[in-house]
Motif scaffolding. Structure first.
Motif, PDB file in Angstrom:
ATOM      1  N   SER A  51       0.836  -1.202   0.000  1.00  0.00           N
ATOM      2  CA  SER A  51       0.000   0.000   0.000  1.00  0.00           C
ATOM      3  C   SER A  51       0.872   1.253   0.000  1.00  0.00           C
ATOM      4  O   SER A  51       2.052   1.217   0.351  1.00  0.00           O
ATOM      5  N   PHE A  52       0.286   2.370  -0.412  1.00  0.00           N
ATOM      6  CA  PHE A  52       1.019   3.631  -0.526  1.00  0.00           C
ATOM      7  C   PHE A  52       1.492   4.095   0.843  1.00  0.00           C
ATOM      8  O   PHE A  52       0.716   4.151   1.800  1.00  0.00           O
ATOM      9  N   ALA A  53       2.782   4.420   0.957  1.00  0.00           N
ATOM     10  CA  ALA A  53       3.377   4.850   2.226  1.00  0.00           C
ATOM     11  C   ALA A  53       3.342   6.367   2.311  1.00  0.00           C
ATOM     12  O   ALA A  53       4.252   7.048   1.840  1.00  0.00           O
ATOM     13  N   HIS A  55       2.942   7.960   5.312  1.00  0.00           N
ATOM     14  CA  HIS A  55       3.376   8.370   6.644  1.00  0.00           C
ATOM     15  C   HIS A  55       4.459   7.448   7.198  1.00  0.00           C
ATOM     16  O   HIS A  55       4.504   6.267   6.857  1.00  0.00           O
ATOM     17  N   ILE A  56       5.314   8.001   8.058  1.00  0.00           N
ATOM     18  CA  ILE A  56       6.138   7.210   8.964  1.00  0.00           C
ATOM     19  C   ILE A  56       5.379   7.178  10.278  1.00  0.00           C
ATOM     20  O   ILE A  56       4.864   8.200  10.733  1.00  0.00           O
ATOM     21  N   MET A  57       5.274   6.017  10.895  1.00  0.00           N
ATOM     22  CA  MET A  57       4.420   5.881  12.068  1.00  0.00           C
ATOM     23  C   MET A  57       5.209   5.511  13.319  1.00  0.00           C
ATOM     24  O   MET A  57       6.221   4.812  13.244  1.00  0.00           O
ATOM     25  N   VAL A  58       4.725   6.015  14.441  1.00  0.00           N
ATOM     26  CA  VAL A  58       5.322   5.722  15.747  1.00  0.00           C
ATOM     27  C   VAL A  58       4.289   4.985  16.583  1.00  0.00           C
ATOM     28  O   VAL A  58       3.180   5.490  16.810  1.00  0.00           O
ATOM     29  N   MET A  59       4.641   3.775  17.032  1.00  0.00           N
ATOM     30  CA  MET A  59       3.765   3.010  17.919  1.00  0.00           C
ATOM     31  C   MET A  59       3.897   3.594  19.331  1.00  0.00           C
ATOM     32  O   MET A  59       4.878   3.358  20.022  1.00  0.00           O
ATOM     33  N   LYS A  60       2.927   4.386  19.753  1.00  0.00           N
ATOM     34  CA  LYS A  60       2.995   5.032  21.058  1.00  0.00           C
ATOM     35  C   LYS A  60       2.581   4.082  22.180  1.00  0.00           C
ATOM     36  O   LYS A  60       3.157   4.096  23.264  1.00  0.00           O
ATOM     37  N   GLU A  61       1.560   3.278  21.916  1.00  0.00           N
ATOM     38  CA  GLU A  61       1.097   2.287  22.894  1.00  0.00           C
ATOM     39  C   GLU A  61       0.683   1.036  22.139  1.00  0.00           C
ATOM     40  O   GLU A  61       0.169   1.119  21.025  1.00  0.00           O
ATOM     41  N   GLY A  62       0.900  -0.137  22.770  1.00  0.00           N
ATOM     42  CA  GLY A  62       0.422  -1.369  22.170  1.00  0.00           C
ATOM     43  C   GLY A  62       1.530  -2.336  21.796  1.00  0.00           C
ATOM     44  O   GLY A  62       2.670  -2.233  22.249  1.00  0.00           O
ATOM     45  N   LEU A  63       1.175  -3.278  20.944  1.00  0.00           N
ATOM     46  CA  LEU A  63       2.072  -4.346  20.500  1.00  0.00           C
ATOM     47  C   LEU A  63       1.594  -4.834  19.143  1.00  0.00           C
ATOM     48  O   LEU A  63       0.400  -5.006  18.927  1.00  0.00           O
ATOM     49  N   ALA A  64       2.533  -5.041  18.212  1.00  0.00           N
ATOM     50  CA  ALA A  64       2.151  -5.442  16.856  1.00  0.00           C
ATOM     51  C   ALA A  64       3.186  -6.386  16.268  1.00  0.00           C
ATOM     52  O   ALA A  64       4.282  -6.548  16.812  1.00  0.00           O
ATOM     53  N   LYS A  65       2.840  -7.004  15.150  1.00  0.00           N
ATOM     54  CA  LYS A  65       3.779  -7.843  14.414  1.00  0.00           C
ATOM     55  C   LYS A  65       4.010  -7.237  13.039  1.00  0.00           C
ATOM     56  O   LYS A  65       3.096  -6.698  12.411  1.00  0.00           O
ATOM     57  N   ILE A  66       5.254  -7.313  12.584  1.00  0.00           N
ATOM     58  CA  ILE A  66       5.623  -6.898  11.232  1.00  0.00           C
ATOM     59  C   ILE A  66       5.887  -8.170  10.439  1.00  0.00           C
ATOM     60  O   ILE A  66       6.690  -9.013  10.863  1.00  0.00           O
ATOM     61  N   PRO A  81       7.008  -3.530  19.870  1.00  0.00           N
ATOM     62  CA  PRO A  81       6.394  -2.989  21.088  1.00  0.00           C
ATOM     63  C   PRO A  81       6.216  -1.482  20.982  1.00  0.00           C
ATOM     64  O   PRO A  81       6.581  -0.860  19.975  1.00  0.00           O
ATOM     65  N   ALA A  82       5.663  -0.881  22.026  1.00  0.00           N
ATOM     66  CA  ALA A  82       5.444   0.561  22.033  1.00  0.00           C
ATOM     67  C   ALA A  82       6.768   1.317  21.926  1.00  0.00           C
ATOM     68  O   ALA A  82       7.837   0.789  22.233  1.00  0.00           O
ATOM     69  N   ILE A  83       6.676   2.559  21.469  1.00  0.00           N
ATOM     70  CA  ILE A  83       7.819   3.476  21.292  1.00  0.00           C
ATOM     71  C   ILE A  83       8.754   2.939  20.220  1.00  0.00           C
ATOM     72  O   ILE A  83       9.966   2.796  20.425  1.00  0.00           O
ATOM     73  N   ASN A  84       8.193   2.614  19.071  1.00  0.00           N
ATOM     74  CA  ASN A  84       8.975   2.161  17.922  1.00  0.00           C
ATOM     75  C   ASN A  84       8.370   2.692  16.628  1.00  0.00           C
ATOM     76  O   ASN A  84       7.199   3.086  16.590  1.00  0.00           O
ATOM     77  N   MET A  85       9.180   2.695  15.579  1.00  0.00           N
ATOM     78  CA  MET A  85       8.753   3.257  14.301  1.00  0.00           C
ATOM     79  C   MET A  85       8.331   2.182  13.307  1.00  0.00           C
ATOM     80  O   MET A  85       8.859   1.076  13.308  1.00  0.00           O
ATOM     81  N   ILE A  86       7.398   2.561  12.445  1.00  0.00           N
ATOM     82  CA  ILE A  86       6.913   1.715  11.362  1.00  0.00           C
ATOM     83  C   ILE A  86       7.109   2.470  10.049  1.00  0.00           C
ATOM     84  O   ILE A  86       6.795   3.655   9.958  1.00  0.00           O
ATOM     85  N   GLY A  87       7.642   1.783   9.041  1.00  0.00           N
ATOM     86  CA  GLY A  87       7.669   2.350   7.700  1.00  0.00           C
ATOM     87  C   GLY A  87       8.980   2.965   7.260  1.00  0.00           C
ATOM     88  O   GLY A  87       9.043   3.538   6.163  1.00  0.00           O
TER      89      GLY A  87
END
Length: 231
Positions: A51-53, A55-66, A81-87
């Motif tokens: 998908s079109f990028a 934004h650069i994203m910051v995970m402020k709270e939560g947990l995800a998988k890449i 985990p939280a406090i990390n960048m995506i993209g």
């Protein structure tokens, strides 16, 4: 000469957002003017591979998988985990899409920073740019370690790696909440749910871990490290 150690962590290191400490107040205001916060429920996609990028994203709270997708198959690259960048991979010239998908393991809050604004900060602030390069380099090390783990280690070593990563790098405690399902753990370890459950039971019977209703506790980290090293 010291022996080379293969790093098999499943997540990023300490203080990955320290790059923002190098911004001036004016640059911080610029970030706020070009960003928005979005709430995601458990199981929602934060971004989709291809998908079109925008934004650069910051995970402020939560947990995800890449993870990478190919039809019905998926390969988890790392846990976020939280406090990390995506993209960040979308920053390189000639690419304007996300090279992976990101899905939440739990309710999460993400700050989206317009990618053009993020690039301007890189161009104008050398220290900020250097920190971003450092994060990209660390991500390469993490992914290399993950591929080594998944292709060269047996099932016991793979699951030991995941449990140690959750303890040491995600929750930073020997006792942590069981927010990942058996299916999630199986995906991370690249094995079946049945095999994951069987090995967890064996680790429990041998006194390496304790499994409570909503928690896992690491009881013998040294033995898990030994299992991880043997593979």
């Amino acid at each position: 000469m010291p022996k080379s150690v293969v790093y098999n962590g499943c997540s990023v290191g300490e203080n990955p957002l320290c790059c923002f400490d190098d911004l001036t107040q004016e640059e911080c205001d610029f970030v706020e003017e070009n960003s928005v916060e979005v709430e995601y429920k458990r199981g929602e996609n934060i971004c989709k591979q291809g998908s079109f990028a925008s934004h650069i994203m910051v995970m402020k709270e939560g947990l995800a998988k890449i993870y990478l997708e190919n039809g019905n198959d998926a390969l988890i690259l790392k846990i976020l985990p939280a406090i990390n960048m995506i993209g960040l991979p979308a920053l390189f010239e000639g690419n304007n899409t996300f090279p992976y998908s990101v899905q939440t393991y739990m309710d999460s809050t993400v700050k989206q920073i317009e990618i053009g604004a993020f690039k301007k900060l890189i161009e104008s602030n050398a220290k900020f740019a250097g920190q971003v390069i450092s994060m990209l380099a660390e991500n390469t090390v993490i992914i290399n370690g993950r591929f080594f783990c998944l292709t060269k280690k047996q099932t016991y070593g793979r699951l030991a790696d995941v449990l140690l990563c959750l303890s040491n790098r995600i929750y930073k405690t020997d006792k942590f909440p069981l927010q990942l399902t058996r299916k999630d753990l199986a995906e991370l370890s690249s094995m079946s749910v049945e095999s994951t459950t069987r090995i967890l039971t064996k680790f429990k019977d041998e006194g390496l871990i304790a499994v409570h209703c909503n928690e896992i506790e690491i009881l013998n980290a040294d033995k898990l490290l030994e299992i991880s090293a043997i593979g």
